[in-house]
Design a protein around this motif. Sequence first.
Motif, short mmCIF file in Angstrom:
data_model
loop_
_atom_site.label_atom_id
_atom_site.label_comp_id
_atom_site.label_asym_id
_atom_site.label_seq_id
_atom_site.Cartn_x
_atom_site.Cartn_y
_atom_site.Cartn_z
N GLU A 101 51.09 45.77 50.34
CA GLU A 101 51.12 45.98 48.88
C GLU A 101 52.54 45.79 48.35
O GLU A 101 52.76 45.15 47.31
CB GLU A 101 50.58 47.36 48.53
CG GLU A 101 49.10 47.48 48.69
CD GLU A 101 48.58 48.91 48.52
OE1 GLU A 101 49.39 49.87 48.50
OE2 GLU A 101 47.34 49.06 48.43
N ALA A 102 53.51 46.36 49.06
CA ALA A 102 54.91 46.23 48.65
C ALA A 102 55.37 44.77 48.73
O ALA A 102 56.11 44.30 47.85
CB ALA A 102 55.80 47.12 49.51
N ILE A 104 53.53 42.05 48.36
CA ILE A 104 52.94 41.32 47.23
C ILE A 104 53.69 41.64 45.96
O ILE A 104 54.03 40.74 45.17
CB ILE A 104 51.43 41.65 47.09
CG1 ILE A 104 50.67 41.11 48.30
CG2 ILE A 104 50.87 41.09 45.79
CD1 ILE A 104 49.26 41.67 48.43
N ASP A 105 53.97 42.91 45.73
CA ASP A 105 54.70 43.33 44.54
C ASP A 105 56.09 42.69 44.51
O ASP A 105 56.54 42.22 43.46
CB ASP A 105 54.80 44.86 44.51
CG ASP A 105 55.43 45.36 43.24
OD1 ASP A 105 54.95 44.99 42.14
OD2 ASP A 105 56.43 46.12 43.32
N GLN A 106 56.75 42.66 45.64
CA GLN A 106 58.08 42.05 45.73
C GLN A 106 58.03 40.56 45.37
O GLN A 106 58.88 40.05 44.66
CB GLN A 106 58.62 42.26 47.16
CG GLN A 106 60.07 41.92 47.33
CD GLN A 106 60.60 42.51 48.62
OE1 GLN A 106 61.12 43.62 48.60
NE2 GLN A 106 60.48 41.79 49.72
N LEU A 108 55.71 39.08 43.48
CA LEU A 108 55.39 38.96 42.05
C LEU A 108 56.60 39.24 41.16
O LEU A 108 56.71 38.66 40.07
CB LEU A 108 54.24 39.90 41.69
CG LEU A 108 52.87 39.50 42.23
CD1 LEU A 108 51.86 40.64 42.03
CD2 LEU A 108 52.39 38.22 41.55
N ARG A 109 57.50 40.10 41.61
CA ARG A 109 58.70 40.44 40.83
C ARG A 109 59.83 39.43 40.99
O ARG A 109 60.78 39.44 40.21
CB ARG A 109 59.21 41.83 41.22
CG ARG A 109 58.38 42.97 40.70
CD ARG A 109 59.08 44.32 40.85
NE ARG A 109 60.02 44.39 41.92
CZ ARG A 109 59.79 44.91 43.14
NH1 ARG A 109 58.62 45.41 43.42
NH2 ARG A 109 60.72 44.93 44.06
N TYR A 156 44.63 40.87 51.79
CA TYR A 156 46.03 40.50 51.70
C TYR A 156 46.22 39.01 51.39
O TYR A 156 46.92 38.66 50.44
CB TYR A 156 46.74 40.88 53.01
CG TYR A 156 48.19 40.46 53.08
CD1 TYR A 156 49.10 40.89 52.12
CD2 TYR A 156 48.65 39.65 54.11
CE1 TYR A 156 50.44 40.52 52.19
CE2 TYR A 156 49.99 39.29 54.18
CZ TYR A 156 50.88 39.72 53.22
OH TYR A 156 52.20 39.35 53.28
N SER A 159 44.98 38.15 47.93
CA SER A 159 45.93 38.63 46.93
C SER A 159 47.14 37.72 46.84
O SER A 159 47.63 37.42 45.75
CB SER A 159 46.38 40.06 47.25
OG SER A 159 45.29 40.94 47.22
N ALA A 163 49.04 35.48 43.80
CA ALA A 163 50.48 35.52 43.51
C ALA A 163 51.11 34.14 43.58
O ALA A 163 52.12 33.88 42.92
CB ALA A 163 51.18 36.47 44.49
#
Length: 187
Positions: A101-102, A104-106, A108-109, A156, A159, A163
Amino acid sequence: MNLLSDAMRFAIAAHGGAVRKGDGSPAILHAMEAAAVAATLTDDSQVLAAAVLHDTVEDAGADLEEIRARFGQRVARLVGVETEDKLRHLPPDQSWRARKEAAIDQLLRAEDPGAAIVALGDKLSNLRSFYRIKQRQGAAMWASFNQTDPEEHHWYYRSLAGALVPLADSPAWREYHWLLRQIFEED
């Protein structure tokens, strides 16, 4: 010194004789394949260097500051986006979902579009490996990973496909999407 050649030498030294989970192939081959995929998307030497270096911090014990000193701020930032916090205070099977999750978030950011290229090179190489292993081992393949539930891997990689949608017009993304459908038997 050519940035990509220097990055390749560094990655070879860092990975040494390490092998990959699942198929036991030399880890350096994955790094080179990730860079080869990235090269189908860009000729930016910094992005290509980051692609070949993407696992050196996470898996080979290199230091991100050393990457920054040798290859520059942008390459280090791109490698950093691909470097997962292993949450070593937890067993790998228990930290798997939080780490993904982290990651993917990284991604996307990330403001640099090169991050998506490096990620697609890495993840397409992973899916190619999964496909080959599944052809030989079937569902038993998942037993060699920290996360043994194929549905978690499906979540994963699906997702990540979302992204990476800015690269959806590329042959690399289309191959990624096709492999995802084959490996996880999507309708």
